[in-house]
Structures are given as C-alpha cells and as structure tokens.
Design an enzyme around this catalytic site. Sequence first.
Site, PDB file in Angstrom:
ATOM      1  N   TRP A   1       0.831  -1.212   0.000  1.00  0.00           N
ATOM      2  CA  TRP A   1       0.000   0.000   0.000  1.00  0.00           C
ATOM      3  C   TRP A   1       0.858   1.252   0.000  1.00  0.00           C
ATOM      4  O   TRP A   1       0.532   2.246  -0.661  1.00  0.00           O
ATOM      5  CB  TRP A   1      -0.987  -0.007   1.159  1.00  0.00           C
ATOM      6  CG  TRP A   1      -2.100  -0.985   0.918  1.00  0.00           C
ATOM      7  CD1 TRP A   1      -2.317  -2.159   1.577  1.00  0.00           C
ATOM      8  CD2 TRP A   1      -3.123  -0.901  -0.089  1.00  0.00           C
ATOM      9  NE1 TRP A   1      -3.406  -2.803   1.043  1.00  0.00           N
ATOM     10  CE2 TRP A   1      -3.922  -2.060   0.029  1.00  0.00           C
ATOM     11  CE3 TRP A   1      -3.431   0.031  -1.080  1.00  0.00           C
ATOM     12  CZ2 TRP A   1      -5.009  -2.300  -0.809  1.00  0.00           C
ATOM     13  CZ3 TRP A   1      -4.522  -0.208  -1.914  1.00  0.00           C
ATOM     14  CH2 TRP A   1      -5.298  -1.359  -1.770  1.00  0.00           C
TER      15      TRP A   1
ATOM     16  N   ASP B   1      -1.213   6.237   6.852  1.00  0.00           N
ATOM     17  CA  ASP B   1      -2.297   5.447   6.277  1.00  0.00           C
ATOM     18  C   ASP B   1      -2.623   4.363   7.306  1.00  0.00           C
ATOM     19  O   ASP B   1      -1.888   3.388   7.445  1.00  0.00           O
ATOM     20  CB  ASP B   1      -1.857   4.822   4.951  1.00  0.00           C
ATOM     21  CG  ASP B   1      -2.909   3.888   4.367  1.00  0.00           C
ATOM     22  OD1 ASP B   1      -3.957   3.678   5.017  1.00  0.00           O
ATOM     23  OD2 ASP B   1      -2.687   3.349   3.262  1.00  0.00           O
TER      24      ASP B   1
ATOM     25  N   LYS C   1     -12.172  -1.784   6.744  1.00  0.00           N
ATOM     26  CA  LYS C   1     -11.367  -2.828   7.365  1.00  0.00           C
ATOM     27  C   LYS C   1     -11.765  -2.971   8.843  1.00  0.00           C
ATOM     28  O   LYS C   1     -12.001  -4.058   9.321  1.00  0.00           O
ATOM     29  CB  LYS C   1      -9.866  -2.535   7.278  1.00  0.00           C
ATOM     30  CG  LYS C   1      -9.319  -2.065   5.925  1.00  0.00           C
ATOM     31  CD  LYS C   1      -9.544  -2.996   4.790  1.00  0.00           C
ATOM     32  CE  LYS C   1      -9.147  -2.543   3.402  1.00  0.00           C
ATOM     33  NZ  LYS C   1      -7.844  -2.014   3.183  1.00  0.00           N
TER      34      LYS C   1
HETATM   35  C1  LIG Z   1      -7.506  -1.255   1.857  1.00  0.00           C
HETATM   36  C2  LIG Z   1      -6.361  -0.338   1.979  1.00  0.00           C
HETATM   37  C3  LIG Z   1      -6.229   0.798   1.155  1.00  0.00           C
HETATM   38  C4  LIG Z   1      -7.188   1.104   0.012  1.00  0.00           C
HETATM   39  O1  LIG Z   1      -8.421   1.485   0.436  1.00  0.00           O
HETATM   40  P1  LIG Z   1      -9.600   1.840  -0.577  1.00  0.00           P
HETATM   41  O2  LIG Z   1     -10.674   2.320   0.321  1.00  0.00           O
HETATM   42  O3  LIG Z   1      -9.938   0.607  -1.350  1.00  0.00           O
HETATM   43  O4  LIG Z   1      -9.092   2.932  -1.482  1.00  0.00           O
HETATM   44  C5  LIG Z   1      -5.159   1.631   1.374  1.00  0.00           C
HETATM   45  N1  LIG Z   1      -4.265   1.380   2.358  1.00  0.00           N
HETATM   46  C6  LIG Z   1      -4.341   0.297   3.140  1.00  0.00           C
HETATM   47  C7  LIG Z   1      -3.310   0.080   4.200  1.00  0.00           C
HETATM   48  C8  LIG Z   1      -5.397  -0.600   2.990  1.00  0.00           C
HETATM   49  O5  LIG Z   1      -5.482  -1.676   3.776  1.00  0.00           O
END
Ligand SMILES: *Cc1c(COP(=O)(O)O)cnc(C)c1O
Length: 366
Positions: A107, A177, A201
């Site tokens: 990511w 993030d 998540k």
């Molecule tokens: C799932 C995820 C993303 C992407 O998220 P979206 O909502 O699909 O854009 C980005 N960073 C991490 C660490 C993730 O687990």
Amino acid sequence: MTERVFNFSPGPAMLPEAVLREAQRDLLALPSYGMSILEVSHRGKAFTEILAATEANLRKLLDVPAGYQVLFLQGGSRLQFSMVPMNLLGDLAGPQRTADYVLTGSWGKYAVAEAKREGTVNIAYDATATNYDRLPQPGEVKLNPAAAYVHYTSNETIQGVQFPDDPQFGPAPLVCDASSDFLWRPIDISRYGLLYACAQKNAGPAGVTVVIVRDELLTRSPDRLPGMLNYRNFATEKSLYNTPPVFGIYIVKLVTDWLLGTIGGLAKMQELNRAKAGLLYDVLDRSNGFYRGHAQPASRSMMNVTFRLPSDELQEKFLAGAKALKLVELKGHRSVGGIRASIYNAMPREGVETLARFMEEFAKRS
Ligand SMILES: *Cc1c(COP(=O)(O)O)cnc(C)c1O
C-alpha cells in the site's frame, strides 16, 4: 435464519454482529424519526445528531486533542494517496516540493505512485529487498530534511507487517495510512499531522474514509485545487461540503458505540486483539516450520496474519478444510501467496480459536 460464517476477509471485513442487528432493527425507521437512515436529509435533525455523535465517539476513543479536525470523506484511502500530496505539498515549488515515504509493503508503494504525480518523492526506507517482511531498524530510515511531510502505513494489509506503536521519523509532519488498523489500539494523535483510514477494514462499511488532520496543515491547501479535493472545504463545512456517505457514517457510529460500550475502549480492544493474534502466531511458532510466517516476528501484524504451507497442494486442502468449518476468505493476496487470516476488531475470539485448532490438527495429520 441465514447462518453467519467466520469471515477472515482483509476488507470489506466483518462487522460486530450487534451492529448489524441494530442497523437491521432500525432500517425501516430510526427510532422517533419515522424515516430510514437511507432516506433522511443529510442536513436534517436525525443525521445532524448522528454525525455529531460519530465525531464525538472518535474523539473520545482516540482522545483527539484540540486543534484537530475529524473529517468524513469519500473515495477510499486510494483518494487519500492523491489528496495528501495535493494538499500538504501546497504551493511549494522546486526542491521543497518533496515528501518522504517509508515503504513497508504494497500500500505504501501505491501511495508513492500517486504522490509522484504531485511532487518529488524520497523513498526513506524500502523493504522490497526482503519482500516487505519487516519494519525499519533504527538508522535505516533516510529522511530528507526538506520533506514537507513523512508518510508511512501503520499496518500493511497484504504483507501483514505492522508498526507496534507510533513511530517518530523526524521533524516533518507525520502522515499515516491507518486503513487496516484504525481503532485497533489507543494512539497518540498529537504525534500526527494527518491520519486517514477507509472504514471497511476496521471501522465500518466501504464508502466512508476518516481523516484526522491538524488545523495548521489546512492552511497549506491551495485554492486552485478542485473543491472536492480540498480538505479545507470539508473542515469549514464540517464534512457537509457535499452529501456525505450518510449510511456509512451511521454504521461507523454504531461500531464506535460498540467499542466504547461493549468493548470498553481501545486499551481493552488492543488487549483482545493481541490475545487473538497470539493464538495464531503460537500455532505458527510451534509447528516446526510446517507453517512459515511471512513477516519477521518483530514486525508481525495483529490484524493480518500471513503464512505459507509446505506446498500449493496442502494449501488448497487447508482452504477446503477451513471452509468446511465455516472459516472463509483465508486465501492470501496473489502477490504474497499463502494464507492470510485478517482478524480485525470485529472477528470474535471464537473464530480465531476455531482457526487455531484447525491449524494444529491440519499440521498434525499432513
Ligand atoms: C484497503 C487499503 C487501502 C485502500 O483502500 P480503498 O478504500 O480501497 O481505497 C489503502 N491502504 C491500506 C493500508 C489498505 O489496507
């Protein structure tokens, strides 16, 4: 009655059953409003109260200090990969228009790809040489003193590599993030310039993204940005710059109610999460190499447990055997292979116990 399984999906992921039941109970009409959450005006009394309560819950759970905005946006975390550099690089030009990125997994790499469209990126650390299996050691992060911010991923969902606490990477504002471990434990928000997390998540359904940002960073956002991509508009309008994801925010409210009430706060949640992850890592470590973890032990994620079996054939058998026990969505990401058990806040301990027992039995008879 449809039976529920233990869903180990990396996201969208399981929600607490109590949350789903409450949403189901009130779907036809919110108590005392006579209207469904799917029908109410985003400026009406019902949603005004829900939005305020959701923000208050997050502020309470994370002990958000004064001087921070809590915003509800759309576009997922992928949009944050762009909004962060668009806003935080501001009107900087030349060599100042640069940011540091700490790469501990896939990511982070995707975030870099978008940041490069907006400015210069200094890769301060990149664990690609070891296939993203570990966090940086002290001294390995090479910061650029001119960086406008430093970005990292607190939990790399695909590799299963997680920072155990809030890192410090230097004087530039820290951007995180936190998509796949938001609300898994208490964090020190004052250490961060900006933290973002899509909800699907660990905090709610797909469609809403939480951004927590220090007020002073909002002055960086250039006026030339499209309105929908400018944090300042969402701060000024209290997340009502346009119609927000009403239903998603409502579910985040129910999830945060659950964390505050049933669970009893994030310290307690962390304890439960550590215990759950410990069950699986114990089986891994006691399997005499039958299960091989992807992440090095000190970098292991409490949210996504990644490991391999001795062969593809055994892996297929493992997935089929697990499914028979209602343990589903355990196949690892195609880039890492193997098995990935995502065990976010809402995964009941019972699901993890069942998986741990199955893993032990499977290793014994294979
Ligand atoms: C799932 C995820 C993303 C992407 O998220 P979206 O909502 O699909 O854009 C980005 N960073 C991490 C660490 C993730 O687990």
